[in-house]
Structure formats: C-alpha cells, structure tokens
Write a protein that holds these residues in place. Structure first.
Motif, PDB file in Angstrom:
ATOM      1  N   LEU A  56       0.857  -1.195   0.000  1.00 33.47           N
ATOM      2  CA  LEU A  56       0.000   0.000   0.000  1.00 33.47           C
ATOM      3  C   LEU A  56       0.887   1.238   0.000  1.00 33.47           C
ATOM      4  N   PRO A  57       0.444   2.335  -0.577  1.00 32.13           N
ATOM      5  CA  PRO A  57       1.295   3.518  -0.690  1.00 32.13           C
ATOM      6  C   PRO A  57       1.349   4.373   0.580  1.00 32.13           C
ATOM      7  N   THR A  58       1.234   3.765   1.742  1.00 32.14           N
ATOM      8  CA  THR A  58       1.315   4.530   2.985  1.00 32.14           C
ATOM      9  C   THR A  58       2.761   4.951   3.227  1.00 32.14           C
ATOM     10  N   THR A  59       2.941   6.155   3.743  1.00 38.13           N
ATOM     11  CA  THR A  59       4.299   6.627   4.027  1.00 38.13           C
ATOM     12  C   THR A  59       4.559   6.791   5.512  1.00 38.13           C
ATOM     13  N   THR A  60       3.513   6.830   6.335  1.00 34.42           N
ATOM     14  CA  THR A  60       3.721   7.091   7.757  1.00 34.42           C
ATOM     15  C   THR A  60       3.258   5.970   8.674  1.00 34.42           C
ATOM     16  N   PHE A  61       2.473   5.024   8.173  1.00 34.09           N
ATOM     17  CA  PHE A  61       2.022   3.942   9.036  1.00 34.09           C
ATOM     18  C   PHE A  61       2.104   2.604   8.300  1.00 34.09           C
ATOM     19  N   GLU A  62       2.089   1.532   9.095  1.00 39.59           N
ATOM     20  CA  GLU A  62       2.194   0.167   8.582  1.00 39.59           C
ATOM     21  C   GLU A  62       0.952  -0.604   9.017  1.00 39.59           C
ATOM     22  N   LEU A  63       0.489  -1.523   8.188  1.00 40.21           N
ATOM     23  CA  LEU A  63      -0.680  -2.354   8.482  1.00 40.21           C
ATOM     24  C   LEU A  63      -0.299  -3.829   8.413  1.00 40.21           C
ATOM     25  N   HIS A  85      -4.183  -2.298  17.904  1.00 42.74           N
ATOM     26  CA  HIS A  85      -4.674  -3.583  17.412  1.00 42.74           C
ATOM     27  C   HIS A  85      -6.199  -3.514  17.413  1.00 42.74           C
ATOM     28  N   PHE A  86      -6.797  -3.790  16.262  1.00 43.18           N
ATOM     29  CA  PHE A  86      -8.246  -3.954  16.202  1.00 43.18           C
ATOM     30  C   PHE A  86      -8.490  -5.446  16.196  1.00 43.18           C
ATOM     31  N   VAL A  87      -9.287  -5.931  17.150  1.00 41.42           N
ATOM     32  CA  VAL A  87      -9.525  -7.366  17.288  1.00 41.42           C
ATOM     33  C   VAL A  87     -10.593  -7.786  16.281  1.00 41.42           C
ATOM     34  N   LEU A  88     -10.167  -8.515  15.250  1.00 43.67           N
ATOM     35  CA  LEU A  88     -11.090  -9.007  14.232  1.00 43.67           C
ATOM     36  C   LEU A  88     -11.895 -10.198  14.755  1.00 43.67           C
ATOM     37  N   THR A  89     -11.215 -11.118  15.442  1.00 39.56           N
ATOM     38  CA  THR A  89     -11.877 -12.279  16.049  1.00 39.56           C
ATOM     39  C   THR A  89     -11.109 -12.697  17.291  1.00 39.56           C
ATOM     40  N   GLY A  90     -11.855 -13.143  18.290  1.00 36.91           N
ATOM     41  CA  GLY A  90     -11.236 -13.746  19.461  1.00 36.91           C
ATOM     42  C   GLY A  90     -11.347 -12.915  20.724  1.00 36.91           C
ATOM     43  N   ASP A  91     -10.842 -13.519  21.786  1.00 36.06           N
ATOM     44  CA  ASP A  91     -10.838 -12.919  23.116  1.00 36.06           C
ATOM     45  C   ASP A  91      -9.461 -13.101  23.714  1.00 36.06           C
ATOM     46  N   GLY A  92      -9.039 -12.131  24.493  1.00 38.85           N
ATOM     47  CA  GLY A  92      -7.740 -12.268  25.119  1.00 38.85           C
ATOM     48  C   GLY A  92      -7.466 -11.171  26.113  1.00 38.85           C
ATOM     49  N   ARG A  93      -6.192 -11.038  26.405  1.00 36.38           N
ATOM     50  CA  ARG A  93      -5.739 -10.016  27.345  1.00 36.38           C
ATOM     51  C   ARG A  93      -4.373  -9.533  26.894  1.00 36.38           C
ATOM     52  N   SER A  94      -4.032  -8.342  27.331  1.00 38.20           N
ATOM     53  CA  SER A  94      -2.721  -7.777  27.026  1.00 38.20           C
ATOM     54  C   SER A  94      -2.076  -7.314  28.317  1.00 38.20           C
ATOM     55  N   GLU A  95      -0.798  -7.602  28.443  1.00 39.48           N
ATOM     56  CA  GLU A  95       0.027  -7.035  29.489  1.00 39.48           C
ATOM     57  C   GLU A  95       0.673  -5.807  28.866  1.00 39.48           C
ATOM     58  N   ILE A  96       0.435  -4.647  29.439  1.00 37.93           N
ATOM     59  CA  ILE A  96       1.046  -3.413  28.953  1.00 37.93           C
ATOM     60  C   ILE A  96       1.677  -2.753  30.174  1.00 37.93           C
ATOM     61  N   GLU A  97       2.998  -2.915  30.284  1.00 37.21           N
ATOM     62  CA  GLU A  97       3.730  -2.571  31.503  1.00 37.21           C
ATOM     63  C   GLU A  97       3.093  -3.303  32.677  1.00 37.21           C
ATOM     64  N   ASP A  98       2.670  -2.595  33.714  1.00 36.15           N
ATOM     65  CA  ASP A  98       2.146  -3.253  34.919  1.00 36.15           C
ATOM     66  C   ASP A  98       0.630  -3.427  34.900  1.00 36.15           C
ATOM     67  N   GLU A  99       0.006  -3.190  33.769  1.00 42.26           N
ATOM     68  CA  GLU A  99      -1.442  -3.291  33.664  1.00 42.26           C
ATOM     69  C   GLU A  99      -1.817  -4.482  32.786  1.00 42.26           C
ATOM     70  N   LEU A 131      -6.094  -6.707  13.280  1.00 40.84           N
ATOM     71  CA  LEU A 131      -5.596  -5.772  12.291  1.00 40.84           C
ATOM     72  C   LEU A 131      -4.690  -4.854  13.099  1.00 40.84           C
ATOM     73  N   THR A 132      -3.410  -4.856  12.802  1.00 37.16           N
ATOM     74  CA  THR A 132      -2.429  -4.095  13.570  1.00 37.16           C
ATOM     75  C   THR A 132      -1.999  -2.881  12.760  1.00 37.16           C
ATOM     76  N   ILE A 133      -2.086  -1.715  13.383  1.00 38.04           N
ATOM     77  CA  ILE A 133      -1.749  -0.449  12.740  1.00 38.04           C
ATOM     78  C   ILE A 133      -0.688   0.229  13.597  1.00 38.04           C
ATOM     79  N   GLU A 134       0.420   0.594  12.979  1.00 38.40           N
ATOM     80  CA  GLU A 134       1.493   1.234  13.750  1.00 38.40           C
ATOM     81  C   GLU A 134       2.144   2.346  12.939  1.00 38.40           C
ATOM     82  N   ASN A 135       2.686   3.323  13.631  1.00 33.67           N
ATOM     83  CA  ASN A 135       3.323   4.449  12.943  1.00 33.67           C
ATOM     84  C   ASN A 135       4.832   4.220  12.783  1.00 33.67           C
ATOM     85  N   SER A 136       5.210   2.986  12.569  1.00 35.92           N
ATOM     86  CA  SER A 136       6.629   2.635  12.441  1.00 35.92           C
ATOM     87  C   SER A 136       7.273   3.239  11.195  1.00 35.92           C
ATOM     88  N   ARG A 137       6.526   3.371  10.111  1.00 30.95           N
ATOM     89  CA  ARG A 137       7.122   3.968   8.901  1.00 30.95           C
ATOM     90  C   ARG A 137       7.504   5.429   9.141  1.00 30.95           C
TER      91      ARG A 137
END
Length: 168
Positions: A56-63, A85-99, A131-137
């Motif tokens: 895709l011709p994105t210059t600032t984000f990655e999918l 992260h947009f959850v397309l299917t499923g259930d789960g949990r995330s550890e993000i630092e101490d939370e 669907l994972t979207i990040e501003n890594s580019r």
C-alpha cells in the motif's frame, strides 16, 4: 534528501511528503488478503503470524494482519512506535507494563511507545486475529525506529535483561 543526522532539515522532510498518493503498479490502492506479504516464520520471536500490507502507498504507518494461535501469546516487546490492534476475532488479554487489560472481538487495544507489552489468546481452541496499525514507517523516516524483544520472557525478566542498559 537526508532523512536523519546532521544534514536533516524538518522543513525539507515535510515538504517532500506529497499531499496526494501516487500509486502505481508497485504501490496499489487495494491489497487483497491473498496478496499480504508474510513475514517469514522465525523472524518474529513468538508463535504469531504476521502478514503485512506492505505494498500500500502509505508513508507514515504500517498495516499487518496478525494471528495468535489458540492458547499462545506474542513475545514480550517494546518499540518506539505507537500501535493499535483492532480485534477481528477472538478474546484475550494484554500485558502493557504493569497493567493487564481484557479485550474481545471489536475492541481496539492501544500500546503506547516504549512500553513492555504482550498479547495473549485466552482460547484453547480458536486463534485471535488482529488488524495491527502502527506508525513505524513515520519513525523510520526519521531514523528513530527501535524495537526490543525479550521473547517469551515475563515482564520482570524483560526489565532485568534490558532496562539496566538504558542507564549506560
């Protein structure tokens, strides 16, 4: 144009970003599911699969389309870019630092820059798909991309292995 270092000028960089997308045969406006580029197994230090919409011709984000197998998790990692992260299917949990946060299909999960995090699939039977979207580019354009992985280590192990290096 210099994108990092002594010859870098923010005004030149910003002026170089086009206001319109100029797609061509190598940068299409549509990438279909079967055209996603798989990141080779073993490249990512966890059991997830990642397929990138890299043409895709994105210059600032990655999918990415990311799958976490049943009962598995991603690696404990941190990076300078923001991620949603947009959850397309499923259930789960995330550890993000101490939370620890829970999520389900339709949820958005935000990971702030440079925070240790890992995503878990709570199901023993079904995969989780994001669907994972990040501003890594964008950060890559500035030469600021940085990522660390502690593999399948715990948060305490990741901190013990890497955080002491920040003081050096």
């Amino acid at each position: 144009m210099t994108t990092t270092g002594p010859g870098f000028a923010m005004t030149d960089f910003l002026a170089s970003i086009a206001h319109t997308v100029r797609p061509g045969g190598e940068r299409p406006l549509v990438v279909h599911d079967d055209e996603l580029e798989e990141i080779p197994p073993g490249t990512v230090p966890n059991p997830t699969s990642l397929r990138i919409a890299g043409t895709l011709p994105t210059t600032t984000f990655e999918l990415f389309r990311q799958v976490i197998p049943a009962g598995e998790s991603s690696d404990m990692q941190r990076h300078h870019h923001e991620t949603v992260h947009f959850v397309l299917t499923g259930d789960g949990r995330s550890e993000i630092e101490d939370e620890v946060v829970s999520w389900t299909t339709g949820s958005f999960v935000y990971t702030p820059p440079w925070t240790w995090h890992r995503h878990h699939n709570n199901s023993a039977e079904h995969p989780v798909e994001f669907l994972t979207i990040e501003n890594s580019r964008l950060l890559g354009l500035f030469g600021l991309g940085r990522r660390q992985s502690a593999g399948l280590a715990t948060l305490a192990e990741a901190r013990a292995r890497f955080d002491h290096r920040e003081d050096q």
